[in-house]
Design a protein around this motif. Sequence first.
Motif, PDB file in Angstrom:
ATOM      1  N   ARG A 171      17.358   6.088  -5.961  1.00 30.20           N
ATOM      2  CA  ARG A 171      16.542   5.476  -6.045  1.00 30.20           C
ATOM      3  C   ARG A 171      15.075   5.352  -6.368  1.00 30.20           C
ATOM      4  O   ARG A 171      14.442   6.177  -5.705  1.00 30.20           O
ATOM      5  CB  ARG A 171      16.493   4.416  -5.358  1.00 30.20           C
ATOM      6  N   VAL A 172      15.226   5.875  -7.750  1.00 24.77           N
ATOM      7  CA  VAL A 172      13.279   6.254  -8.171  1.00 24.77           C
ATOM      8  C   VAL A 172      12.026   5.659  -7.524  1.00 24.77           C
ATOM      9  O   VAL A 172      12.257   3.833  -7.772  1.00 24.77           O
ATOM     10  CB  VAL A 172      13.074   6.166  -9.900  1.00 24.77           C
ATOM     11  N   LEU A 173      11.306   6.146  -6.925  1.00 19.61           N
ATOM     12  CA  LEU A 173      10.474   5.415  -6.390  1.00 19.61           C
ATOM     13  C   LEU A 173       8.973   4.943  -7.074  1.00 19.61           C
ATOM     14  O   LEU A 173       8.909   6.205  -7.739  1.00 19.61           O
ATOM     15  CB  LEU A 173       9.470   5.974  -5.239  1.00 19.61           C
ATOM     16  N   GLU A 174       8.961   4.117  -7.873  1.00 15.38           N
ATOM     17  CA  GLU A 174       8.407   3.515  -9.380  1.00 15.38           C
ATOM     18  C   GLU A 174       6.837   3.811  -8.988  1.00 15.38           C
ATOM     19  O   GLU A 174       6.020   3.334  -7.805  1.00 15.38           O
ATOM     20  CB  GLU A 174       8.691   2.636  -9.660  1.00 15.38           C
ATOM     21  N   SER A 175       5.855   4.333  -9.113  1.00 17.54           N
ATOM     22  CA  SER A 175       4.940   5.288  -8.920  1.00 17.54           C
ATOM     23  C   SER A 175       3.674   5.430  -9.902  1.00 17.54           C
ATOM     24  O   SER A 175       4.945   6.488  -9.859  1.00 17.54           O
ATOM     25  CB  SER A 175       3.937   5.205  -7.856  1.00 17.54           C
ATOM     26  N   ASP A 176       2.468   5.981 -10.590  1.00 23.60           N
ATOM     27  CA  ASP A 176       1.760   6.378 -10.428  1.00 23.60           C
ATOM     28  C   ASP A 176       1.144   7.182 -10.000  1.00 23.60           C
ATOM     29  O   ASP A 176       0.239   7.600 -10.337  1.00 23.60           O
ATOM     30  CB  ASP A 176       0.873   5.877 -11.843  1.00 23.60           C
ATOM     31  N   TRP A 177       1.428   6.907  -8.839  1.00 18.56           N
ATOM     32  CA  TRP A 177       0.754   8.521  -8.067  1.00 18.56           C
ATOM     33  C   TRP A 177       0.914   9.349  -7.597  1.00 18.56           C
ATOM     34  O   TRP A 177       0.327   9.864  -6.761  1.00 18.56           O
ATOM     35  CB  TRP A 177       0.992   7.794  -6.538  1.00 18.56           C
ATOM     36  N   GLY A 178       1.939  10.473  -8.828  1.00 16.99           N
ATOM     37  CA  GLY A 178       1.979  11.172  -8.431  1.00 16.99           C
ATOM     38  C   GLY A 178       3.245  11.376  -7.085  1.00 16.99           C
ATOM     39  O   GLY A 178       4.078  10.776  -6.476  1.00 16.99           O
ATOM     40  N   HIS A 179       3.288  12.655  -6.643  1.00 12.18           N
ATOM     41  CA  HIS A 179       4.162  12.868  -5.233  1.00 12.18           C
ATOM     42  C   HIS A 179       3.446  12.113  -4.154  1.00 12.18           C
ATOM     43  O   HIS A 179       4.267  11.649  -3.025  1.00 12.18           O
ATOM     44  CB  HIS A 179       3.743  14.845  -5.552  1.00 12.18           C
ATOM     45  N   CYS A 180       2.193  11.715  -4.159  1.00 12.80           N
ATOM     46  CA  CYS A 180       1.463  11.388  -2.945  1.00 12.80           C
ATOM     47  C   CYS A 180       1.801   9.860  -3.511  1.00 12.80           C
ATOM     48  O   CYS A 180       1.448   9.172  -1.968  1.00 12.80           O
ATOM     49  CB  CYS A 180      -0.148  11.186  -3.726  1.00 12.80           C
ATOM     50  N   ALA A 181       2.276   9.276  -4.136  1.00 12.27           N
ATOM     51  CA  ALA A 181       2.867   7.887  -3.613  1.00 12.27           C
ATOM     52  C   ALA A 181       4.340   8.286  -2.241  1.00 12.27           C
ATOM     53  O   ALA A 181       4.132   6.493  -1.601  1.00 12.27           O
ATOM     54  CB  ALA A 181       3.778   7.661  -4.731  1.00 12.27           C
ATOM     55  N   GLY A 182       3.466   8.526  -1.869  1.00 15.49           N
ATOM     56  CA  GLY A 182       5.483   8.784  -1.182  1.00 15.49           C
ATOM     57  C   GLY A 182       4.594   9.292   0.363  1.00 15.49           C
ATOM     58  O   GLY A 182       5.094   9.016   1.756  1.00 15.49           O
ATOM     59  N   GLY A 183       3.435   9.601   0.120  1.00 17.16           N
ATOM     60  CA  GLY A 183       2.570   9.545   1.328  1.00 17.16           C
ATOM     61  C   GLY A 183       2.644   8.270   2.265  1.00 17.16           C
ATOM     62  O   GLY A 183       2.270   7.511   1.887  1.00 17.16           O
ATOM     63  N   PRO A 184       2.813   8.423   3.842  1.00 15.55           N
ATOM     64  CA  PRO A 184       3.120   7.601   4.486  1.00 15.55           C
ATOM     65  C   PRO A 184       1.659   6.490   4.944  1.00 15.55           C
ATOM     66  O   PRO A 184       0.766   7.074   5.230  1.00 15.55           O
ATOM     67  CB  PRO A 184       3.262   7.714   6.051  1.00 15.55           C
ATOM     68  N   GLY A 185       1.751   5.400   4.603  1.00 18.67           N
ATOM     69  CA  GLY A 185       0.988   4.598   4.646  1.00 18.67           C
ATOM     70  C   GLY A 185      -0.293   4.804   3.656  1.00 18.67           C
ATOM     71  O   GLY A 185      -0.999   3.955   3.751  1.00 18.67           O
ATOM     72  N   ARG A 186      -0.253   5.269   2.414  1.00 15.81           N
ATOM     73  CA  ARG A 186      -1.184   5.714   1.783  1.00 15.81           C
ATOM     74  C   ARG A 186      -1.016   4.320   0.330  1.00 15.81           C
ATOM     75  O   ARG A 186      -2.144   4.029  -0.036  1.00 15.81           O
ATOM     76  CB  ARG A 186      -0.888   6.676   0.871  1.00 15.81           C
ATOM     77  N   ASN A 187       0.103   4.060   0.014  1.00 15.25           N
ATOM     78  CA  ASN A 187       0.243   3.526  -0.939  1.00 15.25           C
ATOM     79  C   ASN A 187       1.140   2.022  -0.588  1.00 15.25           C
ATOM     80  O   ASN A 187       2.476   2.241  -0.627  1.00 15.25           O
ATOM     81  CB  ASN A 187       0.689   4.076  -2.795  1.00 15.25           C
ATOM     82  N   PRO A 188       0.613   1.065  -0.605  1.00 15.67           N
ATOM     83  CA  PRO A 188       1.652  -0.493  -0.715  1.00 15.67           C
ATOM     84  C   PRO A 188       2.506  -0.498  -0.861  1.00 15.67           C
ATOM     85  O   PRO A 188       3.918  -0.535  -0.858  1.00 15.67           O
ATOM     86  CB  PRO A 188       0.063  -1.334   0.342  1.00 15.67           C
TER      87      PRO A 188
END
Length: 339
Positions: free
Chosen positions: A307-324
């Motif tokens: 399931r693709v994590l849709e975001s343009d934050w790159g790798h940092c999209a998954g940073g805990p607590g960074r992108n709601p």
Amino acid sequence: MIEIHKEKHFLELGELALESGATLRQARLCYQLVGQPNAARDNLVLVPSYYGGTHWGSLPLIGAGSPLADGEHCVVLTNLFGAGWSSSPSQAHATQRGADFPRIGLLDNVRAQKQLLDALFGADWTLRLVTGWSMGGMQALYWAMAYPERVRAILPFCCTARCWPHNRVFLDGVKAALCADAAWHDGRYQAPPQRGLRAFGRVYAGWAYSQAFYRREGWRELGFDSLEALLAWWEADHLAQDANDLLCVLDTWQSADPARDFAVASLAEALGRVRARTLLMPGSSDLYFTADDARHEAGLIPGAELRVLESDWGHCAGGPGRNPAAMAQVFAGMAELLR
């Protein structure tokens, strides 16, 4: 919601035999528990740490909005060897400090974490979920391969089990930036190689986020008023870390190869060991743990869902607590697996 405090505890492991054939002297593993185990010891959730961070950086995964915030689970957070809090070049036995620290593999970390769980919960326990971002997710995948009978579900996000070639080239680049500092001295520096650390951080920033993130000035969402301010933060963050520690964990990441580590003929055979319910969540714009590489691996894991994590934050999209928005996607997947 469960109350969370920042804590550090240590398990003394003594002389720890490593996959390389070396022995880590006076090994210790840093960890924290949040919540209590139930009588059956089957409500355990493991959250290994990610590159460049400590287990405190993963605490948002059990905070507000998380299905782990209800207090029904016992969450175990661990720290990678080499990252500064568990045994690392910066604080090892006198004979293994700095450049003399032995090479550490992902399997070494996972086996030490198994010792921790045995020490805390006895011989009879089950991991209901193993999850984590980046290298935390790599460890989740290795857990499911190493101890398939112990793991019910895994949710690795923004990661792959293997360090694929383009990922390896990226890591070679940031390493070269650090080691080009004349003060590096092959890891036997008398003072921190500050120019190298600054270069490491600045180069890394170009990979951590996507092109779209920079094009739309996404750094403003992080509270920076200019692109240079973001890059200065990346420099400062790496100046605060030990250079040998950074490269020790980078080597662990770069050397990830399940076929070799599990002594089997192929990656397919290694990932075929997984019996846990598996949800892989690569980032749509991740530049080095790419969605295509994760999709390939998902096809090798029995019953895995991607399931693709849709975001343009790159790798940092998954940073805990960074992108709601990205965290909401992770928490939704987590809730499904915990049910």
